[in-house]
Each structure stands twice: as structure tokens, then as C-alpha cells.
Motif scaffolding. Sequence first.
Motif, PDB file in Angstrom:
ATOM      1  N   TRP A  52      -6.373  -1.622  -3.523  1.00 24.01           N
ATOM      2  CA  TRP A  52      -7.958  -0.997  -4.750  1.00 24.01           C
ATOM      3  C   TRP A  52      -7.599  -0.998  -5.979  1.00 24.01           C
ATOM      4  O   TRP A  52      -8.115  -1.427  -6.314  1.00 24.01           O
ATOM      5  CB  TRP A  52      -7.269   0.982  -4.443  1.00 24.01           C
ATOM      6  CG  TRP A  52      -8.074   1.046  -3.753  1.00 24.01           C
ATOM      7  CD1 TRP A  52      -7.761   1.998  -2.176  1.00 24.01           C
ATOM      8  CD2 TRP A  52      -9.542   0.915  -3.177  1.00 24.01           C
ATOM      9  NE1 TRP A  52      -7.933   2.390  -1.545  1.00 24.01           N
ATOM     10  CE2 TRP A  52      -9.207   2.094  -1.519  1.00 24.01           C
ATOM     11  CE3 TRP A  52     -10.347   0.695  -4.094  1.00 24.01           C
ATOM     12  CZ2 TRP A  52     -10.202   2.427  -1.512  1.00 24.01           C
ATOM     13  CZ3 TRP A  52     -11.835   0.694  -3.425  1.00 24.01           C
ATOM     14  CH2 TRP A  52     -12.050   2.102  -2.268  1.00 24.01           C
TER      15      TRP A  52
ATOM     16  N   THR B 268       2.730   1.232   3.441  1.00 22.52           N
ATOM     17  CA  THR B 268       0.913   1.699   3.791  1.00 22.52           C
ATOM     18  C   THR B 268       0.142   2.094   2.598  1.00 22.52           C
ATOM     19  O   THR B 268      -0.753   0.946   2.276  1.00 22.52           O
ATOM     20  CB  THR B 268       0.705   2.245   4.794  1.00 22.52           C
ATOM     21  OG1 THR B 268       2.308   1.938   5.657  1.00 22.52           O
ATOM     22  CG2 THR B 268      -0.531   2.661   5.107  1.00 22.52           C
TER      23      THR B 268
ATOM     24  N   ARG C  19       5.816   4.747   5.793  1.00 22.70           N
ATOM     25  CA  ARG C  19       4.275   5.760   5.026  1.00 22.70           C
ATOM     26  C   ARG C  19       3.724   5.105   3.851  1.00 22.70           C
ATOM     27  O   ARG C  19       3.057   4.897   3.304  1.00 22.70           O
ATOM     28  CB  ARG C  19       4.455   6.933   5.106  1.00 22.70           C
ATOM     29  CG  ARG C  19       3.384   7.651   3.989  1.00 22.70           C
ATOM     30  CD  ARG C  19       2.899   8.586   6.152  1.00 22.70           C
ATOM     31  NE  ARG C  19       1.652   9.135   4.802  1.00 22.70           N
ATOM     32  CZ  ARG C  19       0.858  10.344   5.560  1.00 22.70           C
ATOM     33  NH1 ARG C  19       1.180  11.124   6.576  1.00 22.70           N
ATOM     34  NH2 ARG C  19       0.052  10.760   4.932  1.00 22.70           N
TER      35      ARG C  19
ATOM     36  N   PRO D  66      -7.192  11.781  -4.876  1.00 22.73           N
ATOM     37  CA  PRO D  66      -6.164  10.533  -4.446  1.00 22.73           C
ATOM     38  C   PRO D  66      -5.933   9.781  -5.116  1.00 22.73           C
ATOM     39  O   PRO D  66      -5.138   8.905  -4.762  1.00 22.73           O
ATOM     40  CB  PRO D  66      -6.727  10.994  -3.154  1.00 22.73           C
ATOM     41  CG  PRO D  66      -7.496  12.224  -1.925  1.00 22.73           C
ATOM     42  CD  PRO D  66      -8.001  12.498  -3.927  1.00 22.73           C
ATOM     43  N   VAL D  67      -7.281   9.672  -5.569  1.00 18.53           N
ATOM     44  CA  VAL D  67      -7.314   7.940  -6.023  1.00 18.53           C
ATOM     45  C   VAL D  67      -6.566   7.660  -7.155  1.00 18.53           C
ATOM     46  O   VAL D  67      -5.575   6.824  -7.780  1.00 18.53           O
ATOM     47  CB  VAL D  67      -9.102   7.771  -5.985  1.00 18.53           C
ATOM     48  CG1 VAL D  67      -8.975   6.464  -6.891  1.00 18.53           C
ATOM     49  CG2 VAL D  67      -9.072   8.354  -4.910  1.00 18.53           C
TER      50      VAL D  67
ATOM     51  N   GLU E 242       0.421  -0.582   0.382  1.00 16.10           N
ATOM     52  CA  GLU E 242      -0.754  -1.327   0.454  1.00 16.10           C
ATOM     53  C   GLU E 242      -1.311  -0.909  -0.085  1.00 16.10           C
ATOM     54  O   GLU E 242      -2.164  -2.321  -0.520  1.00 16.10           O
ATOM     55  CB  GLU E 242      -0.121  -1.853   1.438  1.00 16.10           C
ATOM     56  CG  GLU E 242      -0.511  -3.523   2.069  1.00 16.10           C
ATOM     57  CD  GLU E 242      -0.224  -3.781   3.615  1.00 16.10           C
ATOM     58  OE1 GLU E 242      -1.152  -3.952   4.265  1.00 16.10           O
ATOM     59  OE2 GLU E 242       0.521  -3.070   4.096  1.00 16.10           O
ATOM     60  N   ASN E 243      -2.551   0.009   0.342  1.00 15.64           N
ATOM     61  CA  ASN E 243      -3.126   0.299   0.134  1.00 15.64           C
ATOM     62  C   ASN E 243      -3.605  -0.063  -1.745  1.00 15.64           C
ATOM     63  O   ASN E 243      -4.637  -0.181  -1.898  1.00 15.64           O
ATOM     64  CB  ASN E 243      -3.409   1.557   0.547  1.00 15.64           C
ATOM     65  CG  ASN E 243      -3.873   1.873   1.788  1.00 15.64           C
ATOM     66  OD1 ASN E 243      -3.976   1.397   2.504  1.00 15.64           O
ATOM     67  ND2 ASN E 243      -3.848   2.991   2.756  1.00 15.64           N
TER      68      ASN E 243
END
Lengths: 441, 320
Positions: B37, B29, B26, B9-10, B32-33
Motif C-alpha cells: 500500500w 503478510t 500473519r 484499518p488503513v 508486506e501488505n
Amino acid sequence: MKHNAHGRGRGRIALGAVAAVTGVALTLAGCGSSSGGDDDKAASSIPTGGTDDGTSLTMWSRAPLEKQATNAVTEYNKTHKNQVKLELLPNDDVEGKVGAAVQTGSLPDILAGDVVRVPYWTEQGIFKDLTKQIDSLPEKGDLQSGHIKAGTVDGKEHTLPFVTDISVMVWNKDLYKEAGLDPDKGPTTLQEFEDQAKAVAKLGKKDVAGTYLAGQSGGALVFTLFPMIWGNSEKAINDEGTESLMASDSAKKIYAAYADLAKTPNGLGAGSKEETGATWTAPFQNGKIGVMQYPATAVSALFTTSKFDIGVAPIPGVDGGSSTFLGGDAIGVSKDSKHEAQAWNFLSWLMTEDAQQKVFADNNDTASNLKVLENGYKDADPRTIVANSTIKDGQTPIAVNFNEAFNAAGSPWQLLVQDGVWGDASKVDGDNDAITSTLGQ
Amino acid sequence: MSQSTYAEPVVAPSPPVPSSSGRRRRTATQLENRRGWLFASPTALLLVVLFVAPVVVVVVMACSHWTLLGGAQGGNFPDNFTKLFADPLLGQSIGFTLKYTALTTVILMPIAYGLALLVQESRRWNTFLRTAILVPSALGIASASLLFYALYSPQVGPINGILEKVAGTQAGASILGTPGGALWATVVLVVWRFAGYFMLLTMVGLQAIPSDVYEAARIDGASRLRTLRSTTLPLLRPTLAMTMILSITGSLLAFDQFYILTKGGPNNSTLTIVQLIYRDAFETRKDLGLAAALSVLLLLALVIINMIQLRALKLDADEK
């Protein structure tokens, strides 16, 4: 939700990172183990005498041997198509640099190293097996054998002598005359050595002492004291290199003689107990010492420059006889070399009488070929000939852990000499057991 | 539970679920996540490459037969640790390191405090004093050690001659030749080198104390000594605790100064733990596994010591 996502993401990243790092570490470990395995591959494809086809070769030696190494490489490059590029490593960095190069497979084609380190290096497989080539050398019988033995593991030979450095007994003839001693006669037994040192001590001159010892240098101590044991036809360590024999009666006699001199006013030069080897040769050079063991290369440089007269003789055994420490560096072809035939060309050339004469004898350095030692120094100082004559009786102590047991700073051998000469002599047996356990591990 | 399940997922986030109203939020978000990272990743990467990876490698090494020339030759836990504890030099070097740490900390802290007060109080020579005291800190520890090595040398240094005249010591004997001499010679070097740095830290603490506290003390009629005891010292405690942590941790890891000045001598009397690690790895045993095992133990010891000290520091901060 936002927070949740964050938290979960962080956990994933962290886990992923740990996994990745572990992967890296395991790969590293894998690399290491595979590079450690491929040793001792016999270099069978080398033609006799090697190949001289204009290849560029790399070579490492250490800084203290700059003069001899440079002479050898210059002479070879002048007369051959192959060209050797010499790199000199600082003495203290050799082990670390070689270690790093082994791990990355980047050793030079030709590697020369301190002969007491060579058994360990050979055991770790950093030299190519040259048994066939060395055995077919026409000069093999004439070479001093200590440096070949040092690189022999399980009957396979890996190294040849590069530079031979030996220890001799030297004395200050001017001080001997003043002390009423015969300036042309050095000591031939331990007792005579002690008596002559005491006679010089008795002069009571400022800063002048009978003898000198490098009390904190394990390397200098083996170089100076082992020949006194060998001269007596005894062994310093057993043939397997696993047991120290330096608590024998003869060895204890040596420590007692030095302890006696240490108690005599001016007997053992000031600073002997603390001498780390850095300035070990200076007091004699400055004319402040009566009689002591000395490196032959260092004393031959003093013949013309010193203000006083120097006498040279072999180091006497405890009760007579004589011997010397065959130190210096051995040379071999590294496991990483891709030009083994060309590297062998350099090595086999260096062993010939002609090369030994030009590189070493003509520069007043010690050759490794006994025939050259006998015939090649016709015009040399007679004292150089005396020093060279000791080589045939010389020895090289061979043990895998020799460096740790004897040479390293603070080694058990250094502690033994400190106890035997300046401390509690009854501890010598225990100290000797400590050396043995270091040798045997 | 494979690694890739977690890492996936990363690297490539799973496509957003194509559904009704939650879709835009979604995506926002996630964006933003991802941005978060991205911002954090350089630091995270540095941390992994420079800190986590070496620690993991050292732990792996500590549990393997891994020599300097031979490379890794498979796991052998716990052989390295048993060999380590069988070495008589270990106890000796731990004892010496603790002794050295106690000595330097006890000597360095009051001197730094005194210098800070001196610089704080003095008006005329303030700038000159500060500079003079700080200059040694600009010198690398290795260069400083070399400088002192020359000063202590009986051949070229002046100190032997001075000691001979003042204290009547033997002219030819090196100061570094006796265990006591070698220890004190190094302590003098370290105090000289670090006094200015610790003075600076203490000074910052001193200047953070508001002047109205002192005014109040003066109005109450407190003497200078009383002011020092009841005002300055309590308010300086967090600073003092911090300098102490720095001094203790630094001294426990002492290497350069001893490597250059004494080489652990005479007769191993000034051998610190880090020097023993170096020797095991590169000089005597050439055993990286053994050296790594000792490093791991030292790391654990430092973590514990620092935890205890940090707890003490936190208490101090609460008091404030």
C-alpha cells in the motif's frame, strides 16, 4: 490468504477514498452556500465622508478604462493618507476573476465593473449596501443617475458612477463636403442619417462607405442602436428588465434603414456583417466612413490626431429627439471589504466637483457630475461640450440578464440584428421573443 | 456502516492477534501488505485528488443550484438537465462538434499516413522532413491558434490578399466571417498542428511490421499496391484504430482553437460542446451547475464512444 487480504484491503481503501472524497465535496458545497448567503449587510458604521487614516486599499477595474482609473487613483493617493492599489483586469477575464474571488471571499475593497454587468453583480450580493451614504451625498442630485440605478436592488443603492462613456454620432466633414452635404450639420432623424450615408456612398470612392456597423458585437450594437429608440421617447427594454421591446415599429425602421444601406453599393462598410467589435472603430478613424455612431472617449482622442475634420452631434431618435447610451463602469464597495469606511472615503471624494474636474474634465474625459459637465469644460473642444450635453438625456438599460441577452458573443440580440439587416427581416419578432425569454429566466 | 469503520484499518491497522504459530506469518503478510500500500499510495492519492475528487465535485455541482457568483445553493436535481435540453444551442453545438470531428478525422488520418510513408521511403531528406513535419507539434495549440488568427486577419495577415488574387474574394471580408470559412480555417489549423504527431504514431506502427513479411510478399510477386492492401494495412490496423480514437476524442473536446479563432462565431455557427460549457459557466448564464450537468453528459458520451472504439481495437489485436 495473501490474496484475500489484498482484496479486502483494496476494497476498504477504495471505500474509504470514496467516502473521503464525498466528504470533501460536501464540505466544498457547504462552504459555497454559506459564502453566498451573507450579502446585503448594510454598512451603517461608516462616518460621513469616510475615514482617511492611512489604510491601504485594493481596487479592481478593467483594462479598457486604464487611463481614467489610473488618473483617479493617482490623484487620490496624492491628496490622501489612504493609499489605493489599483489592479486592472483584462476585459474578458473580469467575470471569471470576480466569480473566483467571490467564492473565496477575496474581493478587493473597491470594485468597478461594466455598468451592464452591475445589476447581476448587485443581485448576487457582491456589493455592500450604501443607501444611507449615497443618499446623504451632497452631490447626489448632480450625478448622472444611470449608474446608481444599475446598482439599485429592492430600493437599496450599492453603486456610484465611476467612468461614464457615451455614444455620439460622428461624421467625416471632408467626405460630406465632397458629397455636397452641409459639413456642419449631422443627421437629426433616421431618414437623414440614411440619406447622408447614401450620399457619401454615391461618391464611389475606393474603400469608402456611407456608414459602418459592428454586426457581430452585441455590446457595440446596443451602444449604437438603443439611443435611436430612446431619442424617440420609447423604451428598448421594459422597466423590470424582463422584456425586450426591440421589435417595435421604430426598431424595425432602424433595421430596414441598415438593410437598405447594406444593399446600396458602398452603403454599409465591407466587413460590417462580420465585425466582432475588435476593429469596430478603425474604419472611421482611417477616414473611410461617412457617418456612424461612435464612443465619445474614442472620438475625443481623434480631434487632434486625425487628418480629416470630424463633426459630432447627439445620436438622433428615429423621428427626431436624441439620446445616448450611458455606458462605462459603476463602482462600489465589495462585500469582502474590511475597510468600508476608508473605501467610502475614496468613493465620496471621487463624486465631489473638485475631483470630477481634476480626474475627468481636465483630462478631456467625460465627468459623471452634471455641474462639472456644464461648467468644467470651458477650454475644451466645442465638440466635447456637444457630446457632454447628451448625458442628461442618456439612459442605461438595466436588466439582471442583460449580458447574456445582449452583450455576449452569439447573443439572441446579435442574431436579431443579423436577421433584421442582412437576413430574413420577418424573423425579427421571433428573435425578439428569444431575447425576452433570456431576460426573463 | 460509518466511514471510519472502513477507513480505520488503513490508517491504524488493528494489533496482531497475540496467538501461537500463525503469529509470525500473519505479521509478515501484514507487513508486506502495508509495504504494498505504501508503494501504491502516491499513485492512489494522485488518482483520488486529481481524478476522483473532481468527478465527484462535478456530479454534485450538476445536481445543485450552483452559480458563479452565488456559490452552491442546495440541490435541484434534475433542473439543470431540463434547462440544458431546453437550450437550442445544445443541439446546434452537438451537430457542429460531430461535423468537425468527422471532418478532421477524415482529413487528418490519410495525411498522417501519407506523411509517414513519405518519411519512411525517402532516404536523402529523411531527417529534414521528419523535423519539418514535427515542428508544428512542438507549438502549443493556443499559440498555434494565435498565429493563424494573425495569418487570417484581413488587417495584418497575408492570406486575404492571396485569396483575393487567386480566388477573387472580397478584400475586406474576413475568412473567419462566414460559417464555412471559419470551419475550414480551423480545420486547416488543426491538420497543420497535428499531422506531424499522428505521422509519428503511424510511423511507429509501420516500423513494427517485420521486413520478412514484405520479403515474402515480394517473392510471391505482389505489386506495390497489393502489398499495401494485403500486408501493410492489415498489420497497421491496431495503430490506425489508436490514432483514430485519439483524433475523435480530441476533436470532440475541441475548445482552444475555436475559443481563440472564432469565439463560436459567426452567429454561433462554430460553437463546440466544450465552448458551450465554458459559456454557460463563465460568460452567459454564469451557472456552474448547468455547465457541470453538460460536462457530466459529455463525460458519459465519451466513455461510451471510447468503449465502442476500444472493443473494435481489441478485435483488431486478436486478429493479429
